[in-house]
Design an enzyme around this catalytic site. Structure first.
Site, PDB file in Angstrom:
ATOM      1  N   CYS A   1     -12.728  -9.525  41.589  1.00 20.62           N
ATOM      2  CA  CYS A   1     -13.150  -9.028  42.748  1.00 20.62           C
ATOM      3  C   CYS A   1     -14.817  -9.367  42.634  1.00 20.62           C
ATOM      4  CB  CYS A   1     -12.841  -7.720  43.049  1.00 20.62           C
ATOM      5  SG  CYS A   1     -11.202  -7.162  43.133  1.00 20.62           S
TER       6      CYS A   1
ATOM      7  N   CYS B   1     -11.742  -5.137  40.385  1.00 22.75           N
ATOM      8  CA  CYS B   1     -11.897  -5.654  38.997  1.00 22.75           C
ATOM      9  C   CYS B   1     -12.847  -6.740  39.066  1.00 22.75           C
ATOM     10  CB  CYS B   1     -10.486  -6.280  38.619  1.00 22.75           C
ATOM     11  SG  CYS B   1     -10.071  -7.528  39.809  1.00 22.75           S
TER      12      CYS B   1
ATOM     13  N   ASP C   1     -35.419   9.784  24.322  1.00 16.61           N
ATOM     14  CA  ASP C   1     -34.906  10.842  24.820  1.00 16.61           C
ATOM     15  C   ASP C   1     -35.300  11.188  26.448  1.00 16.61           C
ATOM     16  OD1 ASP C   1     -37.892  11.320  24.523  1.00 16.61           O
ATOM     17  OD2 ASP C   1     -37.510  13.860  24.779  1.00 16.61           O
TER      18      ASP C   1
ATOM     19  N   ASP D   1     -37.954   6.479  28.880  1.00 14.70           N
ATOM     20  CA  ASP D   1     -37.336   5.353  27.840  1.00 14.70           C
ATOM     21  C   ASP D   1     -36.151   4.525  28.599  1.00 14.70           C
ATOM     22  OD1 ASP D   1     -38.908   6.088  25.643  1.00 14.70           O
ATOM     23  OD2 ASP D   1     -37.399   7.706  25.455  1.00 14.70           O
TER      24      ASP D   1
ATOM     25  N   ASP E   1     -38.315   5.881  19.888  1.00 12.63           N
ATOM     26  CA  ASP E   1     -39.250   6.562  20.667  1.00 12.63           C
ATOM     27  C   ASP E   1     -40.083   7.668  19.712  1.00 12.63           C
ATOM     28  OD1 ASP E   1     -41.154   7.380  22.753  1.00 12.63           O
ATOM     29  OD2 ASP E   1     -39.789   8.917  23.080  1.00 12.63           O
TER      30      ASP E   1
END
Length: 614
Positions: A16, A13, A600, A604, A414
């Site tokens: 931690c 978690c 895409d 990027d 983009d």
């Protein structure tokens, strides 16, 4: 000072991660540490003269965690153990669930009487509590030993308290049992951790896709002899040979030959770039035509590809401002719950003087506070939400992206593959002399053997409009120039030539090639990365919603402006490399924008990771 990124094992978690961070910072010589639970990693800055990674690893181990050396092996083993634990726990918990259903549907049935038997439930709960639940006890012990309290402490105290109380009642003649709570809390936490592990695995896929771009082996020329070596063994100054369709292994400068290189992973531009002696090449790009040699200048972590990977990992490890509040709450959550349970026990004892009732109330607080919602509800919502979004073509980066979604005021797009289709298509065909149908046949024949994207586009366009494609002979492709072939007894050339019509098309941001037949200029083909059918509509909807739409691309200014005009985008930033895209994201964020990035490709990735929503 030295900076290092290491993978941390054993974290369950965010508390931690905080415990690991505190342990590392206490190590003499460590000046800074940032531990991310989401990426299970730590970024550490330390003085090599005062400490080393071994001492840091010892500090991490003392806190109850570990530094992972083989990440892939560790994750596979950990997931197998997690899945086996869940299956074991779920099978033993199923009778409790069936019993609850029968309590409502058939409370007088023999099956209900059997499954509701306290002795059977005791056996099932014991197997779950100590068969697979021991990992929570170990985690709680390590956490307390490291002078912190994580979720394992709550799971252990809650389930163990319920188990001990129920066992006491069973053997003392009591009628109240919480055996089902023990088993179900542990099973649901395991299920939440499986969902969480899968979500983290998908988050790592962006980095994995980047790393896969670099070839594992390359051909190095040593003393005039070609030798196949591992990419890791290439050193600056080595001469590397790259054949057609091979990837570039490291960064360097072309020493001999020329070629058309696909740099879409860097710039997003689908049309290969012609490069020759003295030009730079980058790891992860692909050689499309011709062979060349280059002198390695940057290897390993010094390559552009490695820089992109580092950008992505840094963005994944960074914390939004709200994370500071989450960390502070997490640090006091477990102690606060323990305090509330203690107050509840004392209050009930003072008011009712009934020990069983006081114990049951305190146990209820602990059981309710066990992180079922933290371990299950959030991952479940995330899994369902991301699944539904993915079916609509939207990939959600993390939970923080959902938080910011309603506040988006800037969308950065983009160009290649996002606004456009990502591959060149013939947009214009103009006959200069001759018969159109004959020219199309000859063009299809000439480009039928071409590997260049523009050549493939010309072939597709011409072949589609021709009844048949004649065979081509004596095909020759010259990098950066064009192709020649003989078809139907005529000599055909398609490529770059000075021509007014071609220049007009290029001023529009298109790639133009001239076709000559027996030396006579006969036609001009213009190709461009065609805009997607729904791009203009999408941009219009965003603008009408008050969102500022910006196109950021690695392509040249003319092409970018031409595409932006068709899509209805007013603001354009062209000629930008991956690092530059990330800088543009930061620029808009600093000016008060809540930024969504749409891209895409692997090029990027840094910008997608840096955006509020990517």
């Amino acid at each position: 000072m030295k900076e290092v990124d290491v993978k941390i094992g054993g974290m369950h978690c965010v508390m931690c991660a905080n415990a690991v961070c505190r342990a590392v910072k206490k190590t003499n010589g460590v000046s800074g540490a940032d531990v991310s639970y989401a990426s299970e990693s730590a970024h550490i800055v330390y003085d090599e003269n005062k400490t080393d990674i071994k001492n840091i690893a010892k500090a991490v181990k003392k806190a109850g965690y570990s530094v992972i050396e083989d990440e892939s092996k560790y994750k596979k083993r950990a997931f197998k153990i997690l899945m086996a634990s869940f299956v074991f726990s779920a099978v033993l918990t199923l009778p409790f669930l069936i019993s609850m259903i029968l309590m409502l549907a058939a409370p007088q049935s023999a099956a209900f009487m059997l499954l509701h038997d306290a002795r059977l439930q005791f056996v099932l709960a014991t197997l779950v509590e100590f068969g697979v639940g021991w990992r929570f006890f170990r985690g709680a012990f390590d956490s307390i030993r490291g002078k912190s309290a994580n979720m394992d402490v709550l799971v252990s105290l809650g389930t163990l308290s319920a188990y001990i109380y129920s066992t006491y009642n069973l053997f003392s003649g009591g009628k109240t049992f919480y055996f089902e709570a023990c088993a179900m809390v542990i099973t649901l936490v395991f299920l939440g951790k499986i969902f969480e592990a899968k979500a983290k695995s998908r988050a790592d896929s962006a980095v994995d896709s980047l790393l896969r771009l670099q070839p594992k082996r390359a051909t190095v020329i040593k003393d005039g002899v070609e030798v196949s070596v591992s990419t890791k063994d290439i050193r600056p100054g080595d001469t590397v040979l790259v054949r057609p369709s091979e990837g570039v292994a490291v960064d360097g400068v072309i020493a001999g030959g020329c070629s058309a290189i696909d740099e879409s992973m860097l710039t997003g531009e689908s049309i290969p770039v012609t490069k020759g002696e003295g030009d730079s090449v980058f790891a992860g790009t692909v050689n499309r035509q011709g062979a060349f040699t280059f002198r390695a200048t940057e290897t390993g972590s010094g390559t552009m590809l490695s820089s992109i990977v580092k950008m992505v990992r840094t963005a994944q490890q960074s914390k939004p401002p709200i994370q500071d509040l989450v960390d502070k709450v997490a640090n006091v959550f477990v102690p606060a719950i323990l305090g509330i349970a203690a107050v509840t026990f004392i209050a009930v004892m003072l008011t009712s003087h009934n020990m069983p009732t006081a114990v049951s109330r305190a146990v209820a607080v602990l059981v309710v506070a066990c992180p079922c919602s933290l371990g299950l509800a959030t991952p479940t919502a995330l899994m369902v939400g991301t699944g539904m979004a993915a079916s609509g073509g939207i990939l959600i980066k993390d939970a923080g992206a959902l938080q910011y979604a309603s506040k988006i005021n800037t969308v950065i797009l983009d160009k290649t593959g996002t606004v456009t289709k990502g591959e060149p298509q013939v947009t214009d065909f103009k006959v200069l002399s001759g018969d159109e149908s004959e020219l199309l046949r000859l063009a299809a024949a000439t480009e039928s053997l071409s590997e260049h994207p523009v050549g493939r586009a010309v072939y597709s366009f011409a072949a589609e409009k021709s009844a048949s494609v004649p065979p081509a002979e004596n095909f020759t492709a010259k990098t950066g120039s064009g192709v020649t072939a003989n078809a139907e007894g005529k000599s055909v050339y398609i490529g770059k030539l000075q021509n007014e019509t071609a220049s007009e098309f290029e001023r529009e941001g298109k790639t133009a090639v001239v076709m000559t037949v027996d030396g006579v200029p006969s036609a001009v083909f213009a190709a461009a990365d065609a805009i997607k059918e729904d791009s203009a509509e999408a941009v219009q909807k965003l603008v009408s919603s008050g969102v500022n739409v910006v196109m950021v691309t690695g392509d040249n200014e003319a092409t970018a402006r031409a595409v932006a005009e068709k899509a209805g985008i007013k603001e354009v930033v062209a000629g930008v490399l991956p690092g530059g895209k990330q800088e543009q994201i930061e620029r808009f964020k600093k000016s008060g924008g809540v930024v969504a990035m749409v891209g895409d490709g692997a090029n990027d990735a840094p910008a997608l990771a840096a955006a509020d929503i990517g």
